[in-house]
Scaffold this active site. Sequence first.
Site, PDB file in Angstrom:
ATOM      1  N   GLY A  11       4.766  -8.134  19.987  1.00 41.74           N
ATOM      2  CA  GLY A  11       3.720  -7.126  19.766  1.00 41.74           C
ATOM      3  C   GLY A  11       2.320  -7.710  19.826  1.00 41.74           C
ATOM      4  N   TYR A  12       1.376  -6.864  19.489  1.00 44.37           N
ATOM      5  CA  TYR A  12      -0.056  -7.222  19.639  1.00 44.37           C
ATOM      6  C   TYR A  12      -0.426  -8.452  18.802  1.00 44.37           C
ATOM      7  N   ILE A  13      -0.306  -8.371  17.488  1.00 45.06           N
ATOM      8  CA  ILE A  13      -0.734  -9.503  16.651  1.00 45.06           C
ATOM      9  C   ILE A  13       0.276 -10.646  16.780  1.00 45.06           C
ATOM     10  N   LYS A  83       3.713   1.191  12.886  1.00 43.09           N
ATOM     11  CA  LYS A  83       2.368   1.061  12.299  1.00 43.09           C
ATOM     12  C   LYS A  83       1.456   2.274  12.466  1.00 43.09           C
ATOM     13  N   SER A 123      -1.424  -4.688   4.842  1.00 43.33           N
ATOM     14  CA  SER A 123      -2.564  -3.987   5.435  1.00 43.33           C
ATOM     15  C   SER A 123      -3.552  -3.616   4.348  1.00 43.33           C
ATOM     16  N   THR A 125      -4.733  -0.954   4.104  1.00 43.19           N
ATOM     17  CA  THR A 125      -4.435   0.437   3.752  1.00 43.19           C
ATOM     18  C   THR A 125      -3.866   0.551   2.334  1.00 43.19           C
ATOM     19  N   TYR A 147       3.290   5.275   5.782  1.00 42.52           N
ATOM     20  CA  TYR A 147       3.050   3.922   6.299  1.00 42.52           C
ATOM     21  C   TYR A 147       2.493   3.024   5.195  1.00 42.52           C
ATOM     22  N   LYS A 151       4.078  -0.537   3.240  1.00 39.65           N
ATOM     23  CA  LYS A 151       3.433  -1.852   3.050  1.00 39.65           C
ATOM     24  C   LYS A 151       3.400  -2.185   1.560  1.00 39.65           C
ATOM     25  N   TYR A 175      -4.335  -7.300   6.305  1.00 38.43           N
ATOM     26  CA  TYR A 175      -5.273  -7.317   7.428  1.00 38.43           C
ATOM     27  C   TYR A 175      -6.242  -6.162   7.280  1.00 38.43           C
ATOM     28  N   ASN A 197      -6.547   4.299  17.713  1.00 35.02           N
ATOM     29  CA  ASN A 197      -7.529   3.406  17.091  1.00 35.02           C
ATOM     30  C   ASN A 197      -8.774   3.272  17.948  1.00 35.02           C
ATOM     31  N   LEU A 198      -9.858   2.914  17.288  1.00 37.00           N
ATOM     32  CA  LEU A 198     -11.173   2.958  17.923  1.00 37.00           C
ATOM     33  C   LEU A 198     -11.302   2.060  19.157  1.00 37.00           C
TER      34      LEU A 198
HETATM   35  P1  NAD Z   1       2.930  -3.897  17.365  1.00 39.82           P
HETATM   36  O1  NAD Z   1       3.605  -2.573  17.380  1.00 39.82           O
HETATM   37  O2  NAD Z   1       2.182  -4.320  18.566  1.00 39.82           O
HETATM   38  O3  NAD Z   1       4.005  -5.049  17.001  1.00 39.82           O
HETATM   39  C1  NAD Z   1       5.120  -4.811  16.202  1.00 39.82           C
HETATM   40  C2  NAD Z   1       6.332  -5.336  16.949  1.00 39.82           C
HETATM   41  O4  NAD Z   1       7.499  -5.156  16.130  1.00 39.82           O
HETATM   42  C3  NAD Z   1       6.572  -4.598  18.265  1.00 39.82           C
HETATM   43  O5  NAD Z   1       6.738  -5.557  19.301  1.00 39.82           O
HETATM   44  C4  NAD Z   1       7.881  -3.834  18.026  1.00 39.82           C
HETATM   45  O6  NAD Z   1       8.647  -3.734  19.202  1.00 39.82           O
HETATM   46  C5  NAD Z   1       8.552  -4.681  16.965  1.00 39.82           C
HETATM   47  N1  NAD Z   1       9.492  -3.989  16.045  1.00 39.82           N
HETATM   48  C6  NAD Z   1       9.262  -2.871  15.314  1.00 39.82           C
HETATM   49  N2  NAD Z   1      10.342  -2.590  14.562  1.00 39.82           N
HETATM   50  C7  NAD Z   1      11.261  -3.566  14.804  1.00 39.82           C
HETATM   51  C8  NAD Z   1      12.566  -3.837  14.320  1.00 39.82           C
HETATM   52  N3  NAD Z   1      13.159  -3.038  13.423  1.00 39.82           N
HETATM   53  N4  NAD Z   1      13.224  -4.931  14.788  1.00 39.82           N
HETATM   54  C9  NAD Z   1      12.633  -5.743  15.708  1.00 39.82           C
HETATM   55  N5  NAD Z   1      11.408  -5.531  16.199  1.00 39.82           N
HETATM   56  C10 NAD Z   1      10.726  -4.457  15.754  1.00 39.82           C
HETATM   57  O7  NAD Z   1       1.978  -3.925  16.066  1.00 39.82           O
HETATM   58  P2  NAD Z   1       0.883  -4.987  15.627  1.00 39.82           P
HETATM   59  O8  NAD Z   1      -0.446  -4.320  15.713  1.00 39.82           O
HETATM   60  O9  NAD Z   1       1.102  -6.276  16.300  1.00 39.82           O
HETATM   61  O10 NAD Z   1       1.217  -5.097  14.075  1.00 39.82           O
HETATM   62  C11 NAD Z   1       2.082  -6.107  13.575  1.00 39.82           C
HETATM   63  C12 NAD Z   1       2.275  -5.874  12.084  1.00 39.82           C
HETATM   64  O11 NAD Z   1       0.996  -5.868  11.438  1.00 39.82           O
HETATM   65  C13 NAD Z   1       2.922  -4.536  11.733  1.00 39.82           C
HETATM   66  O12 NAD Z   1       3.808  -4.739  10.650  1.00 39.82           O
HETATM   67  C14 NAD Z   1       1.749  -3.679  11.313  1.00 39.82           C
HETATM   68  O13 NAD Z   1       2.140  -2.670  10.402  1.00 39.82           O
HETATM   69  C15 NAD Z   1       0.843  -4.688  10.668  1.00 39.82           C
HETATM   70  N6  NAD Z   1      -0.579  -4.288  10.658  1.00 39.82           N
HETATM   71  C16 NAD Z   1      -1.183  -3.954  11.840  1.00 39.82           C
HETATM   72  C17 NAD Z   1      -2.519  -3.543  11.834  1.00 39.82           C
HETATM   73  C18 NAD Z   1      -3.198  -3.134  13.119  1.00 39.82           C
HETATM   74  O14 NAD Z   1      -4.239  -2.451  13.045  1.00 39.82           O
HETATM   75  N7  NAD Z   1      -2.718  -3.512  14.298  1.00 39.82           N
HETATM   76  C19 NAD Z   1      -3.245  -3.485  10.632  1.00 39.82           C
HETATM   77  C20 NAD Z   1      -2.597  -3.872   9.455  1.00 39.82           C
HETATM   78  C21 NAD Z   1      -1.262  -4.267   9.490  1.00 39.82           C
HETATM   79  N1  UFG Z   2     -12.683   6.424  15.048  1.00 41.51           N
HETATM   80  C1  UFG Z   2     -13.429   7.327  15.787  1.00 41.51           C
HETATM   81  N2  UFG Z   2     -12.895   7.815  16.943  1.00 41.51           N
HETATM   82  C2  UFG Z   2     -11.675   7.430  17.410  1.00 41.51           C
HETATM   83  C3  UFG Z   2     -10.919   6.516  16.643  1.00 41.51           C
HETATM   84  C4  UFG Z   2     -11.453   6.032  15.465  1.00 41.51           C
HETATM   85  O1  UFG Z   2     -14.546   7.677  15.395  1.00 41.51           O
HETATM   86  O2  UFG Z   2     -11.243   7.932  18.457  1.00 41.51           O
HETATM   87  C5  UFG Z   2     -13.267   5.863  13.806  1.00 41.51           C
HETATM   88  C6  UFG Z   2     -12.479   6.213  12.559  1.00 41.51           C
HETATM   89  O3  UFG Z   2     -12.892   7.458  12.041  1.00 41.51           O
HETATM   90  C7  UFG Z   2     -12.813   5.020  11.652  1.00 41.51           C
HETATM   91  C8  UFG Z   2     -12.984   3.872  12.621  1.00 41.51           C
HETATM   92  O4  UFG Z   2     -13.218   4.455  13.898  1.00 41.51           O
HETATM   93  O5  UFG Z   2     -14.046   5.243  11.007  1.00 41.51           O
HETATM   94  C9  UFG Z   2     -11.748   2.978  12.726  1.00 41.51           C
HETATM   95  O6  UFG Z   2     -10.615   3.778  13.008  1.00 41.51           O
HETATM   96  P1  UFG Z   2      -9.224   3.124  13.486  1.00 41.51           P
HETATM   97  O7  UFG Z   2      -8.287   4.250  13.764  1.00 41.51           O
HETATM   98  O8  UFG Z   2      -9.459   2.141  14.570  1.00 41.51           O
HETATM   99  O9  UFG Z   2      -8.765   2.277  12.221  1.00 41.51           O
HETATM  100  P2  UFG Z   2      -8.473   2.745  10.717  1.00 41.51           P
HETATM  101  O10 UFG Z   2      -9.477   2.036   9.873  1.00 41.51           O
HETATM  102  O11 UFG Z   2      -8.390   4.191  10.598  1.00 41.51           O
HETATM  103  O12 UFG Z   2      -6.986   2.206  10.516  1.00 41.51           O
HETATM  104  C10 UFG Z   2      -6.641   0.850  10.690  1.00 41.51           C
HETATM  105  C11 UFG Z   2      -5.199   0.711  11.209  1.00 41.51           C
HETATM  106  C12 UFG Z   2      -4.228   1.186  10.182  1.00 41.51           C
HETATM  107  C13 UFG Z   2      -4.440   0.527   8.870  1.00 41.51           C
HETATM  108  C14 UFG Z   2      -5.887   0.675   8.469  1.00 41.51           C
HETATM  109  C15 UFG Z   2      -6.160  -0.124   7.226  1.00 41.51           C
HETATM  110  O13 UFG Z   2      -5.035   1.460  12.373  1.00 41.51           O
HETATM  111  O14 UFG Z   2      -2.922   0.825  10.612  1.00 41.51           O
HETATM  112  O15 UFG Z   2      -6.750   0.183   9.485  1.00 41.51           O
HETATM  113  O16 UFG Z   2      -5.826  -1.462   7.443  1.00 41.51           O
HETATM  114  F1  UFG Z   2      -3.649   1.087   7.938  1.00 41.51           F
END
Ligand code: NAD
Ligand code: UFG
Length: 336
Positions: A11-13, A83, A123, A125, A147, A151, A175, A197-198
């Site tokens: 995945g991404y991170i 997520k 998170s 969140t 969600y 967490k 995060y 997401n933004l």
């Molecule tokens: P992502 O969806 O890109 O990566 C998650 C990966 O987990 C994916 O590759 C998916 O295929 C895999 N996966 C999901 N369920 C699975 C399972 N049951 N078994 C095996 N693989 C599985 O997401 P990400 O943005 O890389 O986030 C990674 C982690 O960080 C997640 O737990 C997410 O909740 C957390 N997180 C993400 C953000 C964000 O904004 N990206 C913020 C806070 C926390």
């Molecule tokens: N926003 C816009 N337009 C868009 C998308 C987002 O104005 O099209 C604004 C939102 O209102 C917010 C900011 O951009 O003010 C950031 O929004 P994101 O959706 O990118 O991120 P959030 O802060 O809402 O959520 C993120 C992750 C969640 C996590 C949360 C807290 O997506 O998974 O941070 O960690 F739970």
Amino acid sequence: MPKVLVTGGAGYIGSHTCVELLNAGYEVVVMDNLCNSKAGVLDRIETITGKKPAFIEGDVRDYDAVKRALCGVDGVIHFAGLKAVGESVKKPLLYYDNNLGSTITLLQAMEEMGVNAIVFSSSATVYGDPATVPVKEDFPLSCASPYAYTKYMCERILEGACVANENLSALLLRYFNPIGAHESGIIGEDPNGIPNNLLPYIAKVAVGQLPKLTIFGDDYPTRDGTGVRDYIHVVDLAKGHVLAMDYALTHKGAEAINLGTGSGSSVLEVFHAFERACGRELPYMIGPRREGDVPEYFAETTKAKELLGWVAEKDIDDMCADTWRWQKGNPNGYEE
Ligand code: NAD
Ligand code: UFG
């Protein structure tokens, strides 16, 4: 060097963290069911690092498969999970099953295999709508979506496991808002469908796949009326995971740690930074507030510095420049 199992490593991170683990000399095994990622990312990790992680396609809720994946492993970084906040409201059971089920199964298999170090993706969140900023790890927690509850609950499960097993070490990394991409432009964020997401949304406007950004509200009590978040470059975040793994392998017990930069940027500030990165003005409109959004939060980062020796190094211009390089070079993400 120690061997690390990275769940959700495609995945991404996770993919960015694999790069930093391999660069730091760790041996890496990825387990991912590819429900939100593509296996091709592993070749790209090899292009960047010269090393390819071992890959097991499988679900972290599959106890026997996880046990096999843990052979010879010293520690685990657990990214696997679903997520999307909005989707979790519509499909709560899917989120509880996947996010809690994978964490419990993983901990059971770790106990059986004698693996005692885990770094968990939590998170910001879990803080809900904090009363004050910056947000500290000991602030009261509150959840506004299934969600967020997953967490919160996984954090409590990991803390309980550390109480019961005094050899276990668990780092609960909270995060803030991860954005950006590897500076090579070879790996980045590749969301399915229209991004929630933004940053991915702005990137798709810049590449011409979406007409314009809608800013969700400009009447918040912030410096320009738009929402403020603590955006953190995904490579800084990935480096934080390497330091967290080092720490988990040498300490015992559970610690919750914020990973953010310690300062906030408004939606308009991020938007203008992206315009600078791509070198032109982009279209936007002001729309209504999005339900569930909070006005402002950013991290208190002292604990990450003190325990891990970690501080974020990249700024919002780096984050936008790297996102743009990835988006421009890969307009359809990992699809060939
Ligand atoms: P992502 O969806 O890109 O990566 C998650 C990966 O987990 C994916 O590759 C998916 O295929 C895999 N996966 C999901 N369920 C699975 C399972 N049951 N078994 C095996 N693989 C599985 O997401 P990400 O943005 O890389 O986030 C990674 C982690 O960080 C997640 O737990 C997410 O909740 C957390 N997180 C993400 C953000 C964000 O904004 N990206 C913020 C806070 C926390
Ligand atoms: N926003 C816009 N337009 C868009 C998308 C987002 O104005 O099209 C604004 C939102 O209102 C917010 C900011 O951009 O003010 C950031 O929004 P994101 O959706 O990118 O991120 P959030 O802060 O809402 O959520 C993120 C992750 C969640 C996590 C949360 C807290 O997506 O998974 O941070 O960690 F739970």
